[in-house]
Scaffold this motif. Structure first.
Motif, short mmCIF file in Angstrom:
data_model
loop_
_atom_site.label_atom_id
_atom_site.label_comp_id
_atom_site.label_asym_id
_atom_site.label_seq_id
_atom_site.Cartn_x
_atom_site.Cartn_y
_atom_site.Cartn_z
N GLU A 30 -1.87 7.82 13.06
CA GLU A 30 -1.97 6.37 13.20
C GLU A 30 -0.62 5.85 13.67
O GLU A 30 0.28 5.57 12.88
CB GLU A 30 -2.36 5.72 11.86
CG GLU A 30 -2.71 4.25 12.02
CD GLU A 30 -3.50 3.74 10.84
OE1 GLU A 30 -3.65 2.51 10.74
OE2 GLU A 30 -3.96 4.54 10.02
N LEU A 31 -0.46 5.78 14.98
CA LEU A 31 0.83 5.46 15.58
C LEU A 31 0.85 4.03 16.09
O LEU A 31 -0.18 3.41 16.34
CB LEU A 31 1.10 6.42 16.74
CG LEU A 31 1.11 7.91 16.39
CD1 LEU A 31 1.11 8.75 17.66
CD2 LEU A 31 2.31 8.24 15.54
N ARG A 84 3.03 6.79 7.58
CA ARG A 84 3.27 6.30 6.22
C ARG A 84 2.14 6.73 5.30
O ARG A 84 0.99 6.76 5.70
CB ARG A 84 3.34 4.77 6.27
CG ARG A 84 3.89 4.07 5.06
CD ARG A 84 4.02 2.60 5.39
NE ARG A 84 4.76 1.84 4.41
CZ ARG A 84 5.09 0.55 4.54
NH1 ARG A 84 4.72 -0.10 5.63
NH2 ARG A 84 5.76 -0.07 3.61
N THR A 85 2.51 7.06 4.05
CA THR A 85 1.52 7.45 3.05
C THR A 85 1.88 6.82 1.72
O THR A 85 3.04 6.80 1.32
CB THR A 85 1.47 8.98 2.89
OG1 THR A 85 0.97 9.57 4.08
CG2 THR A 85 0.57 9.39 1.74
N LYS A 86 0.87 6.29 1.05
CA LYS A 86 1.03 5.76 -0.31
C LYS A 86 0.27 6.67 -1.27
O LYS A 86 -0.88 7.04 -1.00
CB LYS A 86 0.51 4.33 -0.42
CG LYS A 86 1.35 3.29 0.35
CD LYS A 86 0.75 1.90 0.20
CE LYS A 86 1.54 0.87 0.99
NZ LYS A 86 2.78 0.47 0.30
N ASP A 135 5.46 -6.32 10.56
CA ASP A 135 5.32 -5.10 9.78
C ASP A 135 4.57 -5.35 8.48
O ASP A 135 3.97 -4.44 7.91
CB ASP A 135 6.71 -4.53 9.47
CG ASP A 135 6.63 -3.24 8.68
OD1 ASP A 135 5.90 -2.34 9.12
OD2 ASP A 135 7.28 -3.14 7.63
N ILE A 136 4.61 -6.58 8.00
CA ILE A 136 4.09 -6.87 6.67
C ILE A 136 2.91 -7.84 6.71
O ILE A 136 2.24 -8.07 5.73
CB ILE A 136 5.23 -7.45 5.77
CG1 ILE A 136 6.36 -6.42 5.66
CG2 ILE A 136 4.76 -7.81 4.38
CD1 ILE A 136 7.59 -6.94 4.96
N GLY A 137 2.63 -8.42 7.86
CA GLY A 137 1.65 -9.48 7.95
C GLY A 137 0.21 -9.07 7.64
O GLY A 137 -0.06 -7.97 7.19
N LEU A 169 0.11 -2.33 8.59
CA LEU A 169 -0.22 -1.02 8.05
C LEU A 169 -0.03 -1.01 6.54
O LEU A 169 -0.81 -0.38 5.81
CB LEU A 169 0.64 0.05 8.71
CG LEU A 169 0.44 1.48 8.22
CD1 LEU A 169 -0.99 1.93 8.44
CD2 LEU A 169 1.42 2.42 8.92
N ASN A 170 1.01 -1.69 6.05
CA ASN A 170 1.26 -1.73 4.62
C ASN A 170 0.07 -2.30 3.87
O ASN A 170 -0.38 -1.74 2.85
CB ASN A 170 2.50 -2.56 4.32
CG ASN A 170 2.91 -2.49 2.86
OD1 ASN A 170 3.33 -1.45 2.36
ND2 ASN A 170 2.76 -3.59 2.14
#
Length: 248
Positions: free
Chosen positions: A55-56, A122-124, A208-210, A214-215
């Motif tokens: 997921e780029l 990124r991974t959570k 990045d956060i909207g 992705l977050n």
């Protein structure tokens, strides 16, 4: 410290194991590899399919292993010809690697509750203790973040800059989502059914956060919620109703 990659008990066909794959060549179906059994030294033929999905960000080129590279992969299956089928994008790969670094997971004092992964980016990972006095998040991060950085180093071998975020699990969905949104600080939220609206301060509300970030998407996958991020002053009830209608 013993890791999964040096586990002497690994035996063919290595199904479900994390292994080091040595890239030999690439063809229309993918990348042919050699995998060595850590216990016996036996070499196995393997294939890393070309359909590796990371997921780029827009415009970013997918990673392309070159002959001579080594990558850390999960053995997902075995072909009829006995060829190992590999994956570098599976959730299970992250789980296996983290388990290899965290003794508390091996001992059963910490459990992995959920993983949300955008491979290569990124991974959570949500974790919880099973014994009193155990800090599950701290155990997984390790002193000086050595454990989580060790996993990142293996994941990113020839594949870029994936980061891991360790999240405290909670049975309370609002608390769990607040934890999952980190490093974003949640000012307010409304959770109902399978949907949630989260308020963050304007200085954190960026590309990045909207709301489509992705977050937020990973936090939603981790918690099982459809998440929308809004700015302060938004009426949460109508926003939640709109979100529920859009995802119906």
């Amino acid at each position: 410290m013993r890791t999964i990659l040096s586990d002497p008990d690994l035996e063919p066909p290595l199904l479900g194991k994390a292994v080091t794959a040595h890239i030999k060549s690439r063809g229309p179906e993918g990348f042919t590899c050699t995998v060595y059994d850590a216990g016996t030294g036996r070499a196995h033929d393997a294939l890393l399919p070309r359909s590796v999905a990371h997921e780029l960000s827009a415009g970013a080129a997918p990673p392309v292993p070159a002959p001579g590279d080594t990558v850390i992969a999960l053995v997902e299956g075995v072909s009829d010809e006995g060829e190992l089928m590999l994956s570098v994008t599976s959730h299970e790969l992250v789980e296996r690697l983290l388990t290899g670094f965290v003794g508390e997971i091996l001992d059963g004092k910490v459990v992995i509750k959920a993983i949300a992964r955008a491979a290569g980016t990124r991974t959570k990972i949500a974790v919880a203790p099973t014994a009193p006095g155990v800090d599950a998040r701290r155990a997984c991060v390790g002193p000086g973040a050595t454990r989580v950085k060790g996993v990142e180093s293996l994941l990113n071998r020839a594949f870029g800059s994936e980061t891991l975020e360790i999240v405290e699990h909670s049975d309370d969905r609002a608390t769990f989502l607040t934890n999952a949104m980190m490093p974003v600080e949640v000012a307010d939220l409304l959770v109902e059914g399978a949907h949630a609206v989260v308020v963050v301060e304007p200085h954190q509300f960026s590309g990045d956060i909207g709301e489509r970030s992705l977050n937020a998407r990973l936090a939603g996958r981790l918690t099982g919620l459809s998440v929308q991020v809004v700015t302060p002053g938004t009426d949460l009830r109508p926003a939640l109703d709109r979100l529920a209608a859009e995802t119906a």
